[in-house]
Design a protein around this motif. Structure first.
Motif, mmCIF file in Angstrom:
data_model
loop_
_atom_site.group_PDB
_atom_site.id
_atom_site.type_symbol
_atom_site.label_atom_id
_atom_site.label_comp_id
_atom_site.label_asym_id
_atom_site.label_seq_id
_atom_site.Cartn_x
_atom_site.Cartn_y
_atom_site.Cartn_z
ATOM 1 N N TYR B 33 0.797 -1.210 0.254
ATOM 2 C CA TYR B 33 0.283 -0.031 -0.039
ATOM 3 C C TYR B 33 0.816 0.998 -0.068
ATOM 4 C CZ TYR B 33 -3.174 3.710 2.248
ATOM 5 O OH TYR B 33 -3.808 4.648 2.021
ATOM 6 N N SER B 36 2.656 2.013 -3.499
ATOM 7 C CA SER B 36 1.331 1.729 -4.149
ATOM 8 C C SER B 36 1.100 3.955 -4.163
ATOM 9 C CB SER B 36 0.253 1.681 -4.579
ATOM 10 O OG SER B 36 -0.176 2.093 -3.359
ATOM 11 N N ASP B 42 1.314 1.132 -9.998
ATOM 12 C CA ASP B 42 0.249 -0.263 -9.912
ATOM 13 C C ASP B 42 1.279 -1.879 -8.963
ATOM 14 O OD1 ASP B 42 -2.964 -0.069 -10.729
ATOM 15 O OD2 ASP B 42 -2.131 0.442 -12.695
ATOM 16 N N TYR B 57 -4.491 -7.833 -3.766
ATOM 17 C CA TYR B 57 -4.979 -6.402 -3.058
ATOM 18 C C TYR B 57 -5.047 -5.732 -4.474
ATOM 19 C CZ TYR B 57 -3.766 -1.516 -1.817
ATOM 20 O OH TYR B 57 -3.528 0.081 -1.782
ATOM 21 N N ARG B 59 -4.286 -1.725 -5.914
ATOM 22 C CA ARG B 59 -5.234 0.215 -5.106
ATOM 23 C C ARG B 59 -5.770 0.664 -6.241
ATOM 24 N NH1 ARG B 59 -3.077 5.600 -4.727
ATOM 25 N NH2 ARG B 59 -1.859 4.905 -6.135
ATOM 26 N N LYS B 60 -4.991 0.656 -7.782
ATOM 27 C CA LYS B 60 -4.926 1.484 -8.642
ATOM 28 C C LYS B 60 -6.127 0.755 -9.602
ATOM 29 C CE LYS B 60 -2.799 5.338 -9.809
ATOM 30 N NZ LYS B 60 -1.162 5.282 -10.985
#
Lengths: 80, 80
Positions: B33, B36, B42, B57, B59-60
């Motif tokens: 996390y 990122s 990414d 997981y 994020r983007k």
DNA sequence: TACTCTATGTATAAATG
DNA sequence: TCATTTATACATAGAGT
């Protein structure tokens, strides 16, 4: 960590962003490798660098196989 | 780390293996996390627990999109 | 089983070469 | 740029609840 604490914000300097990416990418890959050994589990990780280059790693199986398994699971079993 | 150094071998006790998995999984997710955000990149990660449960997981983008991009690349551009 | 605690080991930011 | 150093912050193994 290191000499000062970094705030959790995008690093504005491209140079510093690339340096930090390179260091932290290596740290994460090491942790992923250790986890896969210690716990005998499959882990796959994919990272795109600030310049768009790709790094990926998967220990026990080809990454495509891990991804296929993920994609084949119904949403309710996909965890987090 | 912690009170003693763990050798890099499969942890034989299932209980300890699950405890270690849970702690380290959280640590890795946090690092992913942070990476990122700090580097604005990414990252997608997929982990199967010792009992076969899945954590992933990204994020983007949706993880499937990251995976599709990976799979579509020729081997020579797949990095590591 | 899942917390908290904390001593200890590890990762890393910035400086330096 | 890229490697090394080192001070500091962070992660975590084992113990205790």
């Amino acid at each position: 960590m290191g000499r000062s604490k970094l705030p959790l914000l995008k690093i504005e300097s491209l140079t510093n962003r690339q340096v930090t990416f390179s260091k932290r990418r290596n740290g994460i890959l090491k942790k992923v490798y250790e986890l896969s050994i210690l716990c005998d589990v499959d882990v796959a990780i994919i990272m795109f660098s600030p310049s768009g280059r790709l790094t990926h790693y998967s220990r026990k199986r080809r990454i495509e196989d891990v991804l296929s398994e993920l994609i084949s699971l119904p949403d309710s079993e996909r965890g987090l």
